[in-house]
Design an enzyme around this catalytic site. Structure first.
Site, short mmCIF file in Angstrom:
data_model
loop_
_atom_site.label_atom_id
_atom_site.label_comp_id
_atom_site.label_asym_id
_atom_site.label_seq_id
_atom_site.Cartn_x
_atom_site.Cartn_y
_atom_site.Cartn_z
N ASP A 1 70.05 40.49 -2.96
CA ASP A 1 70.03 41.96 -2.96
C ASP A 1 71.08 42.56 -2.01
O ASP A 1 71.23 43.79 -1.95
CB ASP A 1 68.63 42.49 -2.60
CG ASP A 1 67.63 42.25 -3.72
OD1 ASP A 1 68.07 41.96 -4.84
OD2 ASP A 1 66.42 42.35 -3.46
N ARG B 1 65.52 37.10 -16.39
CA ARG B 1 64.33 37.30 -15.58
C ARG B 1 63.02 36.93 -16.29
O ARG B 1 62.18 37.78 -16.59
CB ARG B 1 64.27 38.73 -15.03
CG ARG B 1 65.53 39.08 -14.23
CD ARG B 1 65.45 40.40 -13.56
NE ARG B 1 64.57 40.39 -12.41
CZ ARG B 1 64.35 41.46 -11.65
NH1 ARG B 1 64.95 42.60 -11.93
NH2 ARG B 1 63.56 41.39 -10.61
N LYS C 1 60.90 48.94 -0.05
CA LYS C 1 60.46 49.10 -1.45
C LYS C 1 59.76 47.84 -1.96
O LYS C 1 58.68 47.91 -2.53
CB LYS C 1 61.69 49.40 -2.32
CG LYS C 1 61.44 49.24 -3.81
CD LYS C 1 62.67 49.51 -4.65
CE LYS C 1 63.61 48.33 -4.81
NZ LYS C 1 63.32 47.42 -5.93
N ASN C 2 60.42 46.68 -1.75
CA ASN C 2 59.90 45.47 -2.37
C ASN C 2 58.68 44.89 -1.65
O ASN C 2 58.09 43.91 -2.12
CB ASN C 2 61.01 44.41 -2.49
CG ASN C 2 62.01 44.80 -3.56
OD1 ASN C 2 61.77 45.74 -4.33
ND2 ASN C 2 63.14 44.11 -3.61
N ARG D 1 66.27 54.62 -7.42
CA ARG D 1 65.11 53.73 -7.54
C ARG D 1 64.78 53.08 -6.21
O ARG D 1 63.63 52.79 -5.95
CB ARG D 1 65.41 52.61 -8.55
CG ARG D 1 65.61 53.08 -9.95
CD ARG D 1 65.78 51.90 -10.86
NE ARG D 1 64.55 51.11 -10.87
CZ ARG D 1 64.21 50.29 -11.84
NH1 ARG D 1 64.97 50.15 -12.88
NH2 ARG D 1 63.09 49.59 -11.77
N CYS E 1 66.68 42.42 -18.00
CA CYS E 1 67.25 43.60 -17.36
C CYS E 1 68.70 43.30 -17.06
O CYS E 1 69.19 42.20 -17.28
CB CYS E 1 66.46 44.01 -16.13
SG CYS E 1 66.93 43.21 -14.63
N ARG F 1 59.95 46.41 -13.58
CA ARG F 1 59.54 45.03 -13.79
C ARG F 1 58.40 44.60 -12.88
O ARG F 1 57.57 43.77 -13.24
CB ARG F 1 60.72 44.10 -13.57
CG ARG F 1 61.78 44.14 -14.61
CD ARG F 1 62.77 43.04 -14.32
NE ARG F 1 62.07 41.77 -14.18
CZ ARG F 1 61.76 40.97 -15.17
NH1 ARG F 1 62.11 41.28 -16.39
NH2 ARG F 1 61.11 39.84 -14.95
#
Ligand code: EPU
Length: 430
Positions: free
Chosen positions: A308, A122, A22-23, A400, A117, A93
Protein backbone atom coordinates in the site's frame (compact mmCIF):
# COMPACT_ATOMS: atom_id res chain seq x y z
CA UNK A 1 -17.10 13.89 -10.36
CA UNK A 2 -14.36 15.78 -8.50
CA UNK A 3 -10.83 16.38 -9.74
CA UNK A 4 -7.78 17.95 -8.14
CA UNK A 5 -5.84 20.81 -9.69
CA UNK A 6 -2.39 20.79 -8.12
CA UNK A 7 -0.04 23.73 -8.54
CA UNK A 8 3.36 22.09 -8.20
CA UNK A 9 6.72 23.24 -6.92
CA UNK A 10 5.68 24.67 -3.54
CA UNK A 11 7.60 23.97 -0.35
CA UNK A 12 5.68 22.54 2.58
CA UNK A 13 6.10 23.34 6.24
CA UNK A 14 4.46 22.65 9.58
CA UNK A 15 2.71 19.66 11.10
CA UNK A 16 0.11 17.23 9.82
CA UNK A 17 -1.89 14.78 11.92
CA UNK A 18 -2.56 11.25 10.77
CA UNK A 19 -6.15 9.93 11.06
CA UNK A 20 -7.32 6.53 12.27
CA UNK A 21 -6.45 3.50 10.15
CA UNK A 22 -9.04 2.68 7.49
CA UNK A 23 -7.90 -0.93 7.21
CA UNK A 24 -8.17 -1.44 10.97
CA UNK A 25 -11.49 0.38 11.39
CA UNK A 26 -13.19 -1.61 8.58
CA UNK A 27 -12.75 -5.13 10.02
CA UNK A 28 -13.29 -3.87 13.58
CA UNK A 29 -16.65 -2.38 12.56
CA UNK A 30 -17.52 -5.72 10.94
CA UNK A 31 -16.41 -7.59 14.09
CA UNK A 32 -19.13 -5.72 15.98
CA UNK A 33 -21.55 -8.19 14.33
CA UNK A 34 -20.20 -10.74 16.83
CA UNK A 35 -20.90 -8.60 19.88
CA UNK A 36 -23.87 -8.54 22.28
CA UNK A 37 -24.10 -4.96 23.47
CA UNK A 38 -22.87 -1.58 22.33
CA UNK A 39 -19.52 -0.97 20.66
CA UNK A 40 -18.02 2.53 20.72
CA UNK A 41 -15.12 3.05 18.33
CA UNK A 42 -12.88 6.08 18.51
CA UNK A 43 -10.39 7.49 16.01
CA UNK A 44 -12.52 6.24 13.09
CA UNK A 45 -11.65 8.24 9.96
CA UNK A 46 -14.42 9.94 8.00
CA UNK A 47 -14.01 8.18 4.66
CA UNK A 48 -16.11 6.83 1.85
CA UNK A 49 -15.12 3.23 2.63
CA UNK A 50 -16.15 3.68 6.26
CA UNK A 51 -19.52 5.05 5.15
CA UNK A 52 -19.90 2.08 2.76
CA UNK A 53 -19.24 -0.54 5.45
CA UNK A 54 -21.67 1.32 7.71
CA UNK A 55 -24.32 1.00 4.99
CA UNK A 56 -23.69 -2.74 4.64
CA UNK A 57 -23.85 -3.28 8.40
CA UNK A 58 -27.17 -1.40 8.55
CA UNK A 59 -28.57 -3.71 5.89
CA UNK A 60 -27.37 -6.55 8.13
CA UNK A 61 -29.48 -5.23 11.00
CA UNK A 62 -27.04 -3.05 12.91
CA UNK A 63 -27.44 0.45 14.27
CA UNK A 64 -24.39 2.35 13.03
CA UNK A 65 -24.13 5.96 14.07
CA UNK A 66 -21.38 8.55 13.89
CA UNK A 67 -21.82 10.24 17.26
CA UNK A 68 -18.77 12.50 17.05
CA UNK A 69 -16.17 13.63 14.52
CA UNK A 70 -14.20 10.40 14.98
CA UNK A 71 -16.56 8.28 17.09
CA UNK A 72 -18.85 5.59 15.75
CA UNK A 73 -21.35 3.50 17.76
CA UNK A 74 -22.51 0.11 16.61
CA UNK A 75 -25.13 -2.25 17.99
CA UNK A 76 -26.97 -5.31 16.67
CA UNK A 77 -30.69 -4.67 16.48
CA UNK A 78 -31.99 -7.31 14.05
CA UNK A 79 -30.04 -10.55 13.95
CA UNK A 80 -32.34 -12.23 11.43
CA UNK A 81 -30.71 -10.42 8.51
CA UNK A 82 -27.92 -12.40 6.85
CA UNK A 83 -27.68 -11.11 3.28
CA UNK A 84 -25.03 -8.66 2.01
CA UNK A 85 -26.21 -7.77 -1.52
CA UNK A 86 -24.09 -7.35 -4.64
CA UNK A 87 -24.88 -3.63 -5.06
CA UNK A 88 -23.19 -2.91 -1.73
CA UNK A 89 -20.45 -5.56 -1.65
CA UNK A 90 -19.27 -4.45 -5.09
CA UNK A 91 -18.50 -0.99 -3.64
CA UNK A 92 -16.18 -2.42 -0.98
CA UNK A 93 -14.27 -5.69 -1.03
CA UNK A 94 -13.70 -5.65 2.73
CA UNK A 95 -17.41 -6.46 3.14
CA UNK A 96 -16.59 -10.12 2.43
CA UNK A 97 -15.41 -10.13 6.05
CA UNK A 98 -19.04 -10.16 7.18
CA UNK A 99 -19.09 -13.85 6.21
CA UNK A 100 -17.20 -15.19 9.27
CA UNK A 101 -19.04 -13.13 11.90
CA UNK A 102 -22.47 -13.81 10.35
CA UNK A 103 -21.81 -17.54 10.34
CA UNK A 104 -20.42 -17.60 13.86
CA UNK A 105 -23.17 -15.44 15.40
CA UNK A 106 -26.22 -15.98 13.21
CA UNK A 107 -25.48 -19.45 11.79
CA UNK A 108 -26.10 -18.37 8.20
CA UNK A 109 -24.73 -15.93 5.65
CA UNK A 110 -25.48 -14.97 2.06
CA UNK A 111 -22.77 -12.62 0.90
CA UNK A 112 -22.14 -11.53 -2.68
CA UNK A 113 -18.83 -12.68 -4.21
CA UNK A 114 -16.71 -9.54 -4.37
CA UNK A 115 -15.23 -10.02 -7.87
CA UNK A 116 -11.93 -8.63 -9.15
CA UNK A 117 -10.67 -5.10 -8.83
CA UNK A 118 -8.27 -2.81 -10.58
CA UNK A 119 -5.22 -3.93 -8.55
CA UNK A 120 -5.67 -7.62 -9.38
CA UNK A 121 -7.87 -10.73 -9.32
CA UNK A 122 -8.05 -10.88 -5.51
CA UNK A 123 -9.47 -14.37 -4.85
CA UNK A 124 -11.11 -15.32 -1.52
CA UNK A 125 -10.26 -19.04 -1.53
CA UNK A 126 -8.33 -18.74 1.76
CA UNK A 127 -11.32 -17.13 3.51
CA UNK A 128 -13.53 -20.02 2.37
CA UNK A 129 -10.91 -22.68 3.18
CA UNK A 130 -10.61 -21.37 6.74
CA UNK A 131 -14.34 -21.14 7.34
CA UNK A 132 -14.91 -24.63 5.88
CA UNK A 133 -12.22 -25.98 8.21
CA UNK A 134 -14.24 -24.54 11.09
CA UNK A 135 -17.19 -26.63 9.92
CA UNK A 136 -19.16 -24.23 7.70
CA UNK A 137 -21.03 -25.63 4.68
CA UNK A 138 -20.36 -23.23 1.84
CA UNK A 139 -21.67 -23.09 -1.72
CA UNK A 140 -21.24 -20.48 -4.44
CA UNK A 141 -24.60 -19.90 -6.12
CA UNK A 142 -25.62 -17.19 -8.59
CA UNK A 143 -22.70 -14.96 -7.58
CA UNK A 144 -23.35 -15.38 -3.87
CA UNK A 145 -21.51 -17.25 -1.14
CA UNK A 146 -24.14 -19.19 0.76
CA UNK A 147 -22.88 -20.49 4.07
CA UNK A 148 -24.40 -22.33 7.00
CA UNK A 149 -23.15 -23.73 10.26
CA UNK A 150 -24.50 -24.83 13.63
CA UNK A 151 -21.76 -23.94 16.08
CA UNK A 152 -18.35 -23.66 14.41
CA UNK A 153 -15.66 -25.96 15.81
CA UNK A 154 -12.07 -24.97 16.48
CA UNK A 155 -9.32 -26.69 14.50
CA UNK A 156 -5.84 -26.17 13.02
CA UNK A 157 -5.82 -24.14 9.80
CA UNK A 158 -2.91 -23.31 7.51
CA UNK A 159 -3.87 -20.01 5.90
CA UNK A 160 -0.98 -19.28 3.53
CA UNK A 161 -1.57 -18.71 -0.19
CA UNK A 162 0.71 -18.22 -3.20
CA UNK A 163 1.60 -14.71 -1.97
CA UNK A 164 1.90 -15.58 1.71
CA UNK A 165 -0.61 -14.64 4.39
CA UNK A 166 -3.94 -12.94 3.74
CA UNK A 167 -4.94 -9.88 5.74
CA UNK A 168 -8.72 -10.07 5.42
CA UNK A 169 -8.61 -13.90 5.20
CA UNK A 170 -7.00 -13.94 8.65
CA UNK A 171 -9.56 -11.39 9.87
CA UNK A 172 -12.50 -13.45 8.63
CA UNK A 173 -11.32 -16.72 10.17
CA UNK A 174 -10.12 -15.14 13.42
CA UNK A 175 -13.49 -13.42 13.93
CA UNK A 176 -15.39 -16.66 13.28
CA UNK A 177 -13.08 -18.67 15.54
CA UNK A 178 -13.66 -16.26 18.43
CA UNK A 179 -17.15 -17.70 18.92
CA UNK A 180 -16.31 -21.28 17.84
CA UNK A 181 -16.30 -24.24 20.20
CA UNK A 182 -12.78 -25.07 21.37
CA UNK A 183 -9.37 -23.98 20.17
CA UNK A 184 -8.41 -22.75 16.68
CA UNK A 185 -4.81 -22.41 15.54
CA UNK A 186 -4.21 -20.27 12.44
CA UNK A 187 -0.81 -20.88 10.90
CA UNK A 188 0.66 -18.35 8.49
CA UNK A 189 -1.67 -15.73 9.93
CA UNK A 190 -1.26 -12.13 8.75
CA UNK A 191 0.78 -10.05 11.22
CA UNK A 192 -0.22 -6.59 9.92
CA UNK A 193 -0.83 -3.94 12.61
CA UNK A 194 -4.45 -3.73 11.44
CA UNK A 195 -4.95 -7.44 12.19
CA UNK A 196 -3.26 -6.94 15.56
CA UNK A 197 -5.70 -4.10 16.22
CA UNK A 198 -8.67 -6.28 15.31
CA UNK A 199 -7.41 -9.01 17.68
CA UNK A 200 -6.94 -6.49 20.50
CA UNK A 201 -10.47 -5.21 19.91
CA UNK A 202 -11.90 -8.75 20.03
CA UNK A 203 -10.00 -9.47 23.25
CA UNK A 204 -11.37 -6.23 24.71
CA UNK A 205 -14.83 -7.68 23.97
CA UNK A 206 -13.99 -10.91 25.81
CA UNK A 207 -12.35 -13.03 23.08
CA UNK A 208 -9.28 -15.13 23.94
CA UNK A 209 -6.70 -14.62 21.19
CA UNK A 210 -3.01 -15.26 21.75
CA UNK A 211 0.02 -14.78 19.53
CA UNK A 212 -1.16 -11.37 18.30
CA UNK A 213 1.31 -9.99 15.74
CA UNK A 214 2.86 -13.40 15.17
CA UNK A 215 2.19 -15.86 12.33
CA UNK A 216 0.67 -18.50 14.63
CA UNK A 217 -2.53 -17.32 16.27
CA UNK A 218 -4.29 -19.35 18.94
CA UNK A 219 -7.95 -18.55 19.50
CA UNK A 220 -9.92 -20.14 22.33
CA UNK A 221 -13.58 -19.83 21.44
CA UNK A 222 -15.98 -18.20 23.88
CA UNK A 223 -19.81 -18.32 24.02
CA UNK A 224 -20.40 -14.56 23.86
CA UNK A 225 -18.61 -11.27 23.28
CA UNK A 226 -19.62 -8.13 25.15
CA UNK A 227 -19.60 -4.46 24.13
CA UNK A 228 -16.49 -2.30 24.45
CA UNK A 229 -15.05 1.16 23.98
CA UNK A 230 -12.02 0.97 21.69
CA UNK A 231 -9.60 3.36 19.98
CA UNK A 232 -8.42 2.46 16.46
CA UNK A 233 -4.66 2.74 15.67
CA UNK A 234 -3.33 5.56 13.46
CA UNK A 235 -3.11 4.90 9.72
CA UNK A 236 0.45 3.83 8.84
CA UNK A 237 -0.18 4.19 5.11
CA UNK A 238 -1.44 7.76 5.44
CA UNK A 239 1.60 8.49 7.66
CA UNK A 240 3.98 7.06 5.04
CA UNK A 241 2.25 9.07 2.31
CA UNK A 242 2.77 12.35 4.25
CA UNK A 243 6.39 11.46 5.00
CA UNK A 244 6.93 11.06 1.26
CA UNK A 245 5.13 14.38 0.67
CA UNK A 246 7.80 16.02 2.83
CA UNK A 247 10.65 14.14 1.14
CA UNK A 248 9.46 14.69 -2.44
CA UNK A 249 9.01 18.46 -1.94
CA UNK A 250 12.31 18.65 0.00
CA UNK A 251 10.46 20.08 2.97
CA UNK A 252 11.05 19.49 6.66
CA UNK A 253 7.51 18.70 7.78
CA UNK A 254 6.42 16.87 10.92
CA UNK A 255 3.90 14.06 10.81
CA UNK A 256 2.09 13.50 14.11
CA UNK A 257 0.07 10.60 15.54
CA UNK A 258 2.40 8.01 13.99
CA UNK A 259 3.47 4.65 15.37
CA UNK A 260 6.99 4.37 13.95
CA UNK A 261 7.12 0.67 14.87
CA UNK A 262 4.41 0.00 12.27
CA UNK A 263 6.53 1.65 9.58
CA UNK A 264 9.93 0.04 10.16
CA UNK A 265 10.41 -1.37 6.63
CA UNK A 266 9.24 1.87 5.05
CA UNK A 267 11.46 4.11 7.20
CA UNK A 268 14.42 1.83 6.53
CA UNK A 269 13.91 2.09 2.76
CA UNK A 270 13.50 5.86 2.93
CA UNK A 271 16.77 6.07 4.90
CA UNK A 272 18.46 4.18 2.05
CA UNK A 273 17.11 6.91 -0.23
CA UNK A 274 19.00 9.40 1.94
CA UNK A 275 16.05 10.69 3.97
CA UNK A 276 16.65 11.26 7.66
CA UNK A 277 13.98 11.23 10.32
CA UNK A 278 13.87 12.93 13.71
CA UNK A 279 11.54 11.10 16.06
CA UNK A 280 9.94 12.71 19.08
CA UNK A 281 7.21 10.79 20.90
CA UNK A 282 4.63 9.87 18.29
CA UNK A 283 5.83 12.51 15.80
CA UNK A 284 8.33 12.14 12.98
CA UNK A 285 10.07 15.03 11.26
CA UNK A 286 11.32 14.40 7.70
CA UNK A 287 14.80 15.66 6.82
CA UNK A 288 15.05 15.14 3.09
CA UNK A 289 18.10 15.04 0.81
CA UNK A 290 18.25 17.26 -2.28
CA UNK A 291 17.64 14.28 -4.53
CA UNK A 292 16.99 10.67 -3.36
CA UNK A 293 19.32 7.76 -4.02
CA UNK A 294 17.84 5.01 -6.16
CA UNK A 295 16.88 1.88 -4.17
CA UNK A 296 15.53 -1.58 -4.93
CA UNK A 297 12.53 -2.82 -3.02
CA UNK A 298 10.15 -5.74 -2.83
CA UNK A 299 6.68 -5.55 -1.33
CA UNK A 300 5.96 -8.31 1.17
CA UNK A 301 3.48 -9.13 3.92
CA UNK A 302 4.16 -7.32 7.22
CA UNK A 303 6.77 -6.70 8.57
CA UNK A 304 8.05 -6.39 4.98
CA UNK A 305 7.63 -3.29 2.82
CA UNK A 306 3.84 -2.67 2.38
CA UNK A 307 2.24 -2.90 -1.06
CA UNK A 308 0.00 0.00 0.00
CA UNK A 309 3.07 2.30 -0.06
CA UNK A 310 4.51 1.00 -3.32
CA UNK A 311 2.93 3.50 -5.71
CA UNK A 312 3.87 6.46 -3.49
CA UNK A 313 7.56 5.54 -3.22
CA UNK A 314 7.59 4.89 -6.98
CA UNK A 315 6.58 8.54 -7.45
CA UNK A 316 9.44 9.58 -5.15
CA UNK A 317 12.00 7.37 -6.93
CA UNK A 318 10.90 8.75 -10.32
CA UNK A 319 13.28 11.65 -9.63
CA UNK A 320 16.05 9.64 -7.91
CA UNK A 321 19.73 9.56 -8.85
CA UNK A 322 19.95 6.27 -10.72
CA UNK A 323 17.81 3.22 -11.43
CA UNK A 324 15.46 1.58 -8.91
CA UNK A 325 13.88 -1.85 -9.23
CA UNK A 326 10.49 -2.19 -7.57
CA UNK A 327 8.98 -5.66 -7.33
CA UNK A 328 5.42 -6.47 -6.26
CA UNK A 329 5.09 -9.73 -4.36
CA UNK A 330 1.52 -9.11 -3.18
CA UNK A 331 -0.33 -7.81 -6.24
CA UNK A 332 1.81 -8.48 -9.36
CA UNK A 333 -0.37 -6.15 -11.46
CA UNK A 334 -0.51 -3.19 -9.09
CA UNK A 335 1.24 -0.76 -11.43
CA UNK A 336 -1.63 1.40 -12.72
CA UNK A 337 0.29 4.53 -11.67
CA UNK A 338 3.24 3.74 -13.97
CA UNK A 339 1.64 4.93 -17.21
CA UNK A 340 0.16 8.01 -15.54
CA UNK A 341 3.52 8.97 -14.00
CA UNK A 342 4.93 8.51 -17.50
CA UNK A 343 2.57 11.29 -18.67
CA UNK A 344 4.35 13.52 -16.15
CA UNK A 345 7.78 12.74 -17.60
CA UNK A 346 8.78 9.78 -15.40
CA UNK A 347 10.85 7.06 -17.06
CA UNK A 348 9.40 3.81 -15.75
CA UNK A 349 9.17 0.47 -17.53
CA UNK A 350 7.05 -2.37 -16.26
CA UNK A 351 8.68 -5.77 -16.59
CA UNK A 352 6.50 -8.63 -15.29
CA UNK A 353 5.73 -7.91 -11.66
CA UNK A 354 8.50 -5.29 -11.44
CA UNK A 355 8.94 -1.67 -12.43
CA UNK A 356 12.30 -0.34 -13.53
CA UNK A 357 12.44 3.31 -12.54
CA UNK A 358 15.10 5.45 -14.21
CA UNK A 359 15.29 8.65 -12.22
CA UNK A 360 14.77 11.88 -14.17
CA UNK A 361 15.74 15.43 -13.13
CA UNK A 362 12.17 16.67 -12.83
CA UNK A 363 8.52 15.87 -13.50
CA UNK A 364 6.17 18.15 -15.36
CA UNK A 365 2.49 18.71 -14.60
CA UNK A 366 -0.07 16.97 -16.82
CA UNK A 367 -3.68 15.77 -16.73
CA UNK A 368 -3.66 12.27 -15.20
CA UNK A 369 -6.25 9.80 -14.03
CA UNK A 370 -6.60 8.19 -10.62
CA UNK A 371 -7.19 4.44 -10.95
CA UNK A 372 -7.16 3.13 -7.38
CA UNK A 373 -6.59 4.54 -3.95
CA UNK A 374 -2.81 4.27 -3.59
CA UNK A 375 -2.08 5.03 -7.27
CA UNK A 376 -4.06 8.25 -6.82
CA UNK A 377 -1.96 9.18 -3.81
CA UNK A 378 1.17 8.65 -5.92
CA UNK A 379 -0.18 11.06 -8.56
CA UNK A 380 -0.93 13.71 -5.94
CA UNK A 381 2.62 13.35 -4.57
CA UNK A 382 4.08 13.69 -8.06
CA UNK A 383 1.85 16.72 -8.67
CA UNK A 384 3.25 18.44 -5.57
CA UNK A 385 6.73 18.50 -7.07
CA UNK A 386 6.01 18.66 -10.81
CA UNK A 387 6.59 21.88 -12.69
CA UNK A 388 3.31 23.58 -13.55
CA UNK A 389 -0.18 22.25 -13.01
CA UNK A 390 -1.29 18.65 -12.59
CA UNK A 391 -4.93 17.68 -12.90
CA UNK A 392 -5.86 14.41 -11.21
CA UNK A 393 -9.21 13.09 -12.43
CA UNK A 394 -11.55 10.69 -10.62
CA UNK A 395 -10.38 11.60 -7.13
CA UNK A 396 -13.24 9.62 -5.62
CA UNK A 397 -10.64 6.85 -5.43
CA UNK A 398 -8.55 8.92 -3.05
CA UNK A 399 -11.61 9.86 -0.98
CA UNK A 400 -12.07 6.17 -0.18
CA UNK A 401 -8.99 6.09 1.97
CA UNK A 402 -7.47 9.52 2.69
CA UNK A 403 -9.37 11.86 4.98
CA UNK A 404 -9.43 15.38 3.48
CA UNK A 405 -6.03 14.89 1.87
CA UNK A 406 -6.11 18.18 -0.03
CA UNK A 407 -7.06 20.14 3.11
CA UNK A 408 -4.25 18.53 5.09
CA UNK A 409 -1.68 19.18 2.34
CA UNK A 410 -2.93 22.74 1.79
CA UNK A 411 -2.52 23.43 5.51
CA UNK A 412 1.15 22.51 4.98
CA UNK A 413 1.45 25.05 2.14
CA UNK A 414 0.48 23.01 -0.93
CA UNK A 415 -1.96 24.45 -3.44
CA UNK A 416 -4.56 21.87 -4.39
CA UNK A 417 -8.03 22.84 -5.60
CA UNK A 418 -10.92 20.40 -5.64
CA UNK A 419 -13.18 21.18 -8.54
CA UNK A 420 -16.30 19.53 -9.88
CA UNK A 421 -16.09 18.43 -13.48
CA UNK A 422 -19.10 17.28 -15.38
CA UNK A 423 -17.07 14.97 -17.60
CA UNK A 424 -13.82 13.37 -16.46
CA UNK A 425 -10.58 14.50 -18.18
CA UNK A 426 -10.74 11.32 -20.22
CA UNK A 427 -12.35 7.94 -19.74
CA UNK A 428 -10.47 5.13 -18.04
CA UNK A 429 -9.11 2.79 -20.70
CA UNK A 430 -11.30 -0.29 -21.24
N1 EPU B 1 -5.06 -14.01 -1.73
C1 EPU B 1 -5.36 -15.26 -2.19
N2 EPU B 1 -6.45 -15.88 -1.69
C2 EPU B 1 -7.25 -15.30 -0.74
C3 EPU B 1 -6.92 -14.01 -0.27
C4 EPU B 1 -5.81 -13.39 -0.79
O1 EPU B 1 -4.64 -15.81 -3.04
O2 EPU B 1 -8.24 -15.92 -0.33
C5 EPU B 1 -3.88 -13.31 -2.27
C6 EPU B 1 -4.21 -11.95 -2.88
O3 EPU B 1 -4.64 -12.07 -4.22
C7 EPU B 1 -2.91 -11.21 -2.74
C8 EPU B 1 -2.39 -11.73 -1.42
O4 EPU B 1 -3.05 -12.98 -1.20
O5 EPU B 1 -2.03 -11.59 -3.76
C9 EPU B 1 -2.61 -10.83 -0.23
O6 EPU B 1 -3.94 -10.38 -0.22
P1 EPU B 1 -4.70 -10.05 1.14
O7 EPU B 1 -5.78 -11.05 1.34
O8 EPU B 1 -3.71 -9.90 2.23
O9 EPU B 1 -5.36 -8.65 0.80
P2 EPU B 1 -6.74 -8.14 1.36
O10 EPU B 1 -6.90 -8.64 2.72
O11 EPU B 1 -7.83 -8.38 0.39
C10 EPU B 1 -5.82 -5.97 2.50
C11 EPU B 1 -6.02 -4.48 2.41
C12 EPU B 1 -5.40 -3.96 1.12
C13 EPU B 1 -3.92 -4.32 1.13
C14 EPU B 1 -3.74 -5.83 1.30
C15 EPU B 1 -2.30 -6.28 1.40
C16 EPU B 1 -8.06 -4.00 3.60
C17 EPU B 1 -9.46 -3.55 3.56
N3 EPU B 1 -7.44 -4.16 2.44
O12 EPU B 1 -6.50 -6.55 1.40
O13 EPU B 1 -5.55 -2.54 1.14
O14 EPU B 1 -3.32 -3.91 -0.09
O15 EPU B 1 -4.42 -6.26 2.50
O16 EPU B 1 -1.67 -5.65 2.47
O17 EPU B 1 -7.50 -4.20 4.66
C18 EPU B 1 -5.76 -0.39 0.26
O18 EPU B 1 -6.00 0.02 1.41
O19 EPU B 1 -5.52 0.38 -0.70
C19 EPU B 1 -5.79 -1.83 0.00
C20 EPU B 1 -5.94 -2.35 -1.21
Amino acid sequence: MDKFIIHGGRKLKGKVKVSGAKNAALPIMVASLLVDGKVTLRNVPDLRDIASIGEILRVLGMRVERTGATTVELENVDEKRVEAPYELVSTLRASVCTLGPLLAKRGRARVSMPGGCVIGVRPIDLHLKGLRALGARIEIKHGYIEARARRLKGTEIYLGGPYGSSVLGTANVMMAASLAEGETVIENAACEPEIQDLAHFLNRCGARIEGIGRPILVIRGVRKLHGADYRVIPDRIEAGTFLIAGAITRSRITVTNVRARHLAAFLDKMRSCGVEFARKGNSIEVIPPRRPNAVDLITLPYPGYPTDLQAQITAYLACAKGISLITEKIYPDRFMHVAELGRMGANIRKEGSSAIVRGVERLSGAPVMASDLRASAALVLAGLVAQGTTEVGRVYHIDRGYEKIEEKLNALGAKIERVWEKYPVRDAPQ
